[in-house]
Scaffold this active site. Structure first.
Site, PDB file in Angstrom:
ATOM      1  N   ASP A 127       0.826  -1.199   0.000  1.00 13.89           N
ATOM      2  CA  ASP A 127       0.000   0.000   0.000  1.00 13.89           C
ATOM      3  C   ASP A 127       0.870   1.262   0.000  1.00 13.89           C
ATOM      4  OD1 ASP A 127      -2.652   1.397   0.531  1.00 13.89           O
ATOM      5  OD2 ASP A 127      -1.454   2.095   2.230  1.00 13.89           O
TER       6      ASP A 127
ATOM      7  N   GLU B 149       0.847  -0.506  -5.262  1.00 15.31           N
ATOM      8  CA  GLU B 149      -0.177   0.514  -5.439  1.00 15.31           C
ATOM      9  C   GLU B 149       0.532   1.833  -5.736  1.00 15.31           C
ATOM     10  OE1 GLU B 149      -3.811   2.742  -3.062  1.00 15.31           O
ATOM     11  OE2 GLU B 149      -1.816   2.537  -2.238  1.00 15.31           O
TER      12      GLU B 149
END
Length: 639
Positions: free
Chosen positions: A292, A347
């Site tokens: 993330d 991401e």
């Protein structure tokens, strides 16, 4: 400077890094690996530090505690075992800011702190699939009931659905322990703990093991980009300082996330984070990670207030955080060396070049990146444009605009699009009519008809054209209505929108089961023909006036008619491979909520007539589109 290195040598190195930044990044990685070898005996031993730090049980049932807290003046252990006495059990200081404590066993030779963890592995990890089809899921919302659902519920009730749908990988969100449920799991307070709100560690291990028995890989949504600012239950001020694991403010604070940012140049931070990855792989047997917040890690500006045009000056300059970049290279190098079938997904919205190339090429080593522009494009289109105003060329450009040789995960929507303030794709298409007009016992309204057809077409177009992997967020496969909102003060702590209404798809008289069936057969068709693992598609038509898109990939021809009111007879399309073609997937099939206007027994034969850049062509019929709601997409297989 290295020993014996001259100032002129440094200048030459600086010039080389300025003109050959990828080479320089690989040199930084090699330097870090060399230091790991010299100081720790290599990355294998270094990433096993979870076996020596934290708490370890010794053969005589003594408990050995070891922590790194360089700024602490004293360190104490407290808990139920000592009546929460803050000062009775003091750590002994060691060199390099480390602290140790030994608790001898009780009189009955049992550990001083009760422990009841059991671990049993049954099933091996699945091999890395050639085509990656990811089911993004959150354990806590994986139930129709208004409560926090459990690991056991997911194992029993959700895993069979995922298997039936044809997904071969699960991406689990919000597993790392976080104090605030509404943070969606992105404000981590305990990195070496699975969230207890869903159940026990053993139940999470069972979930992963059962998934493995079904041939499904499980990825952890890992958050190493930042950490919670909590001081009572988090890493913040762990040793009493404003740094320790983090940079001192302001560099060590994220202004938008209100969280702390790691100091990736610190040896002990590297030990902590790399060992954390190893621990999740070994202790719970995850198969990889979705990292993330990679964009925030890569740049000193964290992507805040910054756009990316694709110019290389945006990716190679002083704005790049080389320390975190090298950490990501290290993490990928170590994970893929120790676990060859491990999958890592980044991401990143910036489009960093070589993000998904091997570290030996100067890349960061990820297997895939998320194609984050695609869902944004679909939401923009549905918000801002009428059907007749869709820019077909722009849609195709968004779906194909990716760096060659770097694999992307395509998706029409994820958890980001479902969060409060936005809504699911299905709800954008059909809105309040989903409350009253989803019954298959009555004729479809024009809004429901249009919504169901576009929902299928958008997902198939994204699946076929958008990347080398595909992702779906839990529940969206059947057109989940509304949006996602966790219990908080602003909604009176309600769980109403923090759940997935699987009961809707289980009702045969509702049209949700038709969307579910299409999603299932779309994945099964891909599993048979493997277009995600094939080279990028050749787009032979993106006709603005006709609103038609045609492309071929993996011996399959895709045809989409997005025109709101126009049908076509004997429509010539381009194909490369000569022969006979038959329909293999048709969104207009009654089973999928369509109108059943295509004859699947029809055979289509190619002609030796070059067309739109292909060596052959053939004529096909689209469905008779007499209303603006009746749309069609088909996949043809060559025989």
């Amino acid at each position: 400077m290295y020993p014996g290195e001259s100032i002129s040598g440094l200048f030459i190195k600086f010039m080389l890094c300025a003109y050959f930044p990828v080479v320089c990044r690989y040199e930084l990685l090699q330097k870090e690996l060399f230091q790991l070898e010299e100081a720790e005996g290599g990355f294998d031993q270094f990433t096993r530090s979870y076996k020596t730090f934290g708490v370890q049980r010794l053969p005589d049932n003594s408990l050995f505690f070891k922590e790194w807290a360089p700024a602490a003046e004293a360190l104490f252990l407290t808990g139920d075992f000592n009546g929460w006495d803050k000062f009775s059990h003091r750590f002994t200081p060691k060199e390099y800011g480390k602290w140790e404590l030994v608790l001898p066993p009780k009189d009955d030779k049992s550990p001083a702190v009760d422990h009841n963890t059991k671990l049993k592995h049954v099933h091996p990890r699945p091999q890395k699939p050639r085509s990656l089809r990811i089911y993004e899921a959150h354990v806590g919302i994986a139930s129709p009931e208004g409560k926090i659902a459990s690991y056991t519920n997911f194992t029993t009730n959700v895993l069979p659905r995922i298997k039936d749908l044809g997904y071969n990988c699960i991406q689990l969100m919000a597993i790392m322990e976080h104090a605030y449920y509404a943070s969606f799991g992105y404000q981590i307070t305990s990195f070496f703990a699975a969230s207890s709100r869903y159940g026990t560690p053993e139940e999470l291990k069972e979930l992963i093991d059962v998934a493995h028995s079904m041939g499904i890989m499980v990825l952890l949504d890992v958050v190493h980009s930042h950490a919670s600012k909590n001081t009572e239950d988090g890493l913040n001020s762990f040793d009493g300082s404003d740094s320790c694991f983090f940079h001192s403010p302001p560099r060590g604070e994220h202004s938008l996330w209100d969280s702390r940012l790691f100091n990736y140049s610190s040896w002990e931070v590297l030990r902590f984070l790399l060992s954390n990855l190893r621990w999740w792989m070994e202790e719970y047997r995850f198969d990889g990670f979705r990292f993330d917040g990679v964009t925030s890690m890569l740049y000193h500006h964290h992507g805040i207030g910054t756009g990316f045009s694709g110019d290389y000056s945006e990716y190679f300059g002083l704005q790049v955080d080389e320390e975190s970049l090298v950490y990501l290279m290290l993490a990928n190098h170590i994970l893929h060396t120790l676990y060859p079938d491990c999958i890592t997904v980044a991401e990143d919205v910036s489009g960093m070049p070589a993000l998904c190339r091997g570290v030996e090429e100067g890349g960061l080593g990820f297997d895939y990146r998320l194609a984050m522009a695609i869902p944004d494009k679909w939401i923009q289109i549905l918000k801002e444009f009428k059907d007749e105003d869709w820019n077909i060329g722009n849609i195709v450009h968004t779906l194909t605009n990716r760096r060659y040789g770097e694999k992307c995960i395509a998706y029409a929507e994820s958890h980001d699009q479902a969060l409060v303030g936005d809504k699911t794709l299905a709800f954008w298409l059909m809105d309040k009519e989903m409350y009253t007009n989803m019954s298959s016992l009555v004729p479809m309204t024009s809004i429901i008809d249009r919504g169901i057809q576009l929902h299928k077409m958008i997902r198939l177009l994204t699946h076929g054209l958008g990347g080398e992997g595909y992702l779906n967020f839990i529940g969206n496969e059947f057109g989940h209505p509304e949006w996602l909102d966790f219990p908080r003060e602003g909604n009176n702590q309600s769980y109403h929108y923090a759940r997935r209404q699987f009961n809707l798809v289980d009702m045969d008289h509702l049209r949700y089961c038709q969307l579910y069936a299409f999603d299932r057969d779309m994945n099964r068709t891909e599993d048979k023909y493997g277009w995600l693992a094939a080279p990028p598609a050749f787009v032979s038509a993106k006709h603005e006036e006709d609103k038609v898109i045609v492309f071929d990939r993996a011996n399959v021809v895709f045809i989409f008619n997005f025109h709101p009111s126009k049908s076509f007879q004997d429509y010539r399309i381009a194909v490369e491979v000569p022969g006979k073609y038959k329909i293999k997937l048709d969104s207009d099939e009654v089973l999928y909520g369509g109108h059943g206007r295509l004859d699947h027994n029809t055979e289509f034969f190619t002609e030796r007539q070059p067309f739109n850049g292909r060596s052959n062509s053939m004529r096909v019929n689209t469905v008779d589109i007499t209303h603006m709601t009746n749309l069609m997409s088909s996949s043809f297989e060559c025989h």
